[in-house]
Scaffold this motif. Sequence first.
Motif, short mmCIF file in Angstrom:
data_model
loop_
_atom_site.label_atom_id
_atom_site.label_comp_id
_atom_site.label_asym_id
_atom_site.label_seq_id
_atom_site.Cartn_x
_atom_site.Cartn_y
_atom_site.Cartn_z
N PHE A 160 -0.10 -4.87 13.93
CA PHE A 160 -0.54 -5.89 14.69
C PHE A 160 0.42 -7.51 14.28
CE2 PHE A 160 -4.77 -4.33 14.92
CZ PHE A 160 -4.88 -3.34 16.38
N ASN A 182 8.75 -6.28 21.88
CA ASN A 182 8.57 -4.90 21.76
C ASN A 182 8.01 -5.13 19.79
OD1 ASN A 182 7.42 -2.26 22.11
ND2 ASN A 182 9.31 -1.80 23.09
N LEU A 183 8.23 -6.15 19.39
CA LEU A 183 8.31 -5.82 17.75
C LEU A 183 7.28 -5.10 17.14
CD1 LEU A 183 8.31 -9.60 16.76
CD2 LEU A 183 10.43 -8.13 17.13
N GLY A 184 6.16 -4.85 17.51
CA GLY A 184 5.27 -3.57 17.38
C GLY A 184 6.15 -2.68 17.12
N SER A 185 6.48 -1.91 18.18
CA SER A 185 7.21 -0.30 17.93
C SER A 185 8.44 -0.41 17.28
CB SER A 185 7.98 0.11 19.41
OG SER A 185 6.64 -0.34 20.20
N LEU A 186 8.90 -1.42 17.08
CA LEU A 186 10.67 -2.25 15.85
C LEU A 186 9.95 -1.37 15.03
CD1 LEU A 186 13.55 -2.33 15.47
CD2 LEU A 186 12.19 -4.95 15.43
N GLN A 216 -6.83 -10.29 16.25
CA GLN A 216 -6.92 -8.78 16.50
C GLN A 216 -6.84 -7.52 15.78
OE1 GLN A 216 -7.54 -8.12 19.46
NE2 GLN A 216 -6.07 -10.82 20.20
N GLU A 256 -0.38 2.99 15.62
CA GLU A 256 -0.38 2.12 16.80
C GLU A 256 0.35 1.22 16.34
OE1 GLU A 256 -4.97 0.86 17.70
OE2 GLU A 256 -4.39 -0.13 19.00
N ALA A 257 0.83 -0.25 17.30
CA ALA A 257 1.17 -1.17 17.17
C ALA A 257 1.77 -2.43 18.57
CB ALA A 257 2.46 -1.08 17.14
N SER A 258 1.42 -3.43 18.46
CA SER A 258 1.33 -4.22 19.89
C SER A 258 1.72 -5.40 18.41
CB SER A 258 0.20 -4.28 20.31
OG SER A 258 -0.78 -4.89 19.86
N THR A 259 2.16 -6.68 19.47
CA THR A 259 2.17 -7.81 19.37
C THR A 259 1.03 -8.98 20.30
OG1 THR A 259 5.08 -7.38 19.08
CG2 THR A 259 4.12 -9.54 19.13
N ILE A 260 1.08 -9.78 19.17
CA ILE A 260 -0.12 -11.07 19.55
C ILE A 260 0.77 -12.23 19.57
CG2 ILE A 260 -2.19 -11.61 19.19
CD1 ILE A 260 -2.08 -8.87 18.91
N ALA A 276 6.73 -0.67 13.83
CA ALA A 276 5.70 0.36 13.40
C ALA A 276 7.55 1.26 12.65
CB ALA A 276 5.70 0.72 13.73
#
Lengths: 392, 392
Positions: free
Chosen positions: B46, B60-64, B92, B75-79, B66
């Motif tokens: 997160f 899209n930092l989560g993907s970057l 989160q 799993e990845a996402s940005t908050i 990870a």
Amino acid sequence: MREVYIAGIGQTAVGEHWDRSLRELALEAAELAVQDAGAGMPQALFVGNMLAPLLSGQANLGSLLADYCGWRGIEASTIEAAGASGAAALRQGYLAVSSGLVDTALVLGVEKMTDKIGAGVSAALASAHDADYEAAQGVTPVAVAALLMRRYMHEHGAGLPDFAGFSVNAHANAGANPYAMYRNPLTVETYLSAGMLADPVNMFDSAPEADGAAAVLLTASGEAARGQRRPAVRLAASAVATDSLAVHDRRDPLALSAAALSSRKAYDLAGLKPEQIQLVELHDSFGIFAVLSLEASGFAQAGHGWRLADPANPAIALGGRLPISTFGGLKARGNPGGATGVYQAVEVTLQLRGEAGANQVGGTNGNRPRRGMAQSLGGSGAVAVTHVFQSL
Amino acid sequence: MREVYIAGIGQTAVGEHWDRSLRELALEAAELAVQDAGAGMPQALFVGNMLAPLLSGQANLGSLLADYCGWRGIEASTIEAAGASGAAALRQGYLAVSSGLVDTALVLGVEKMTDKIGAGVSAALASAHDADYEAAQGVTPVAVAALLMRRYMHEHGAGLPDFAGFSVNAHANAGANPYAMYRNPLTVETYLSAGMLADPVNMFDSAPEADGAAAVLLTASGEAARGQRRPAVRLAASAVATDSLAVHDRRDPLALSAAALSSRKAYDLAGLKPEQIQLVELHDSFGIFAVLSLEASGFAQAGHGWRLADPANPAIALGGRLPISTFGGLKARGNPGGATGVYQAVEVTLQLRGEAGANQVGGTNGNRPRRGMAQSLGGSGAVAVTHVFQSL
């Protein structure tokens, strides 16, 4: 962990809302979802949005929209996962309710893309890719789609006509959806005559940028989700997976491994096989992504996904073996970025409730589907979010 | 719901990292946290970030991240929650682990602000406010702070010297923190002689924009969090609340109702009273926010928060009744936007483990604190995130 139900749904029309602001669209969808549930103020708000900082100079949408909805004080934050932002917000709402720490969560996807034109929006959308190694070289979403589609055609002997069925199906289904952006029918001939955006992706192969907002209210109570005249719809599985952000780093650019990982995990969690899924809302931002999603998710073998759209016998049509884009999909309902994943959730819920009207999978004779799936992609498959929905 | 522990922590130096990219900073903090925990790849990531789309063209930092951390597939996402983005990401991660659906979650705050200069950064930061009704009129974070500080001085008879103690304390604590941006001591005289940014907010009352990354690894296992030589630190409470985004819409602009709501909820969840909290990392982006946070969180009565920084007997000092900004706070450790809330979590954890070295609350005689709190604000208090940490 608790079970999570969809107690209410709401959506605005998708289109070019030049006379309405981001917050107004969000409020409409939020109010509809709460009314649909017969609920009051939710305990938490999870906003799915990708582009508001870049296109509207507005971050902190959680606070803004909680306030504008009249829910001052509630928990709120914004979730971003590029084109899968809405689905990622649904995931966070699911985690919140599942944990037992939040009883009611509104997941609100919203995007306002059409106030800006042309290059500004393209640059904003390119932020979903690797800024240093892709976007800085001019890579945009349509460019990536074109590269993947060209490679797919080379590998698997598919031609441009083999992709037509996806757009034709999307437009056919959007025709009866009052919320859809493009309700005009599309023929294979028109598809084939369209100008190229990035060869071989043509104008009728590409989902439109759009404004829109959609909302689902999540609750832990099946009773609250079950209406007097409708079944309760449950989120049976929620799964997120990632892949390399830069497409050139992926082991097999045509494999969409994030979609494969997240769908496999979702099937495991739901205790289902792909064959048991009765409809899919997938991320048909371009025809190639519909094909690759179907293959990655186990609905077709690699290299065969396009066959499901064979115009002579389309498995993906409303009456087919595996209906997709049942309200028009990204292609014809429209693709309002971070709102799209929540539109998908709204649409699957309508199908499982038997409230899809002329778009009803299984027809209007009460034979509604019980198991649906939604899959959202961000960054051309760098992140994939899969949800399985189930009703009794 | 399960209990959630902090199994590992990591941070980079805060400063102007012109030679290192956002992803490099993030990787360093992530690796340190995983090493600190003796763990492998987390199940979920997160990311807390506010400004990368605007300042780096990167969503899209989560993907970057990870991917860049070598954790492809997770799993990845940005908050995002403006200045509270890091703390919102921690929330989160907490929900994910608490739910039982995720066993290990890395919460990674990262921000890269100093590659751009001046107006670009100010405009980006202003996106935390209401774009239509505040930012478009030229309202920036420092302007809001100045308006609130002026009003506070008028209401409560405090003068500029009464705010000096917060910055003096922050610099004093940063002196021994190798990760802090400003390790120079600050005197009341220097504070009072500083040029005005927005009267009455002067340069030494304002936290610096900075680059940095911090990470905490969350787990459901107390055993995994407990080291051979250190106690397990548990997240005893996590709470988010909001207020009107536009300051002019707040019932009492000096009340910071989001901070009050979230801290009250956190106390309830943890079963604690404010008097039992032994240290606080609060959002001292400007001295006025330190004052208002202390009042809203029940550590001082309205109008009296500044008294806790009385240079003659500072309650907020390391040896005082309620130490704050124990490693320098936003003011002197530095304020790397969406990373800041995670820095706070790292610092409270160090204190509760007894690993704070020269900054140790309770001194170095083993009398470490057992209950700490972190509170992060976004949009000048439009959103507040409060976490309570506890160790045995």
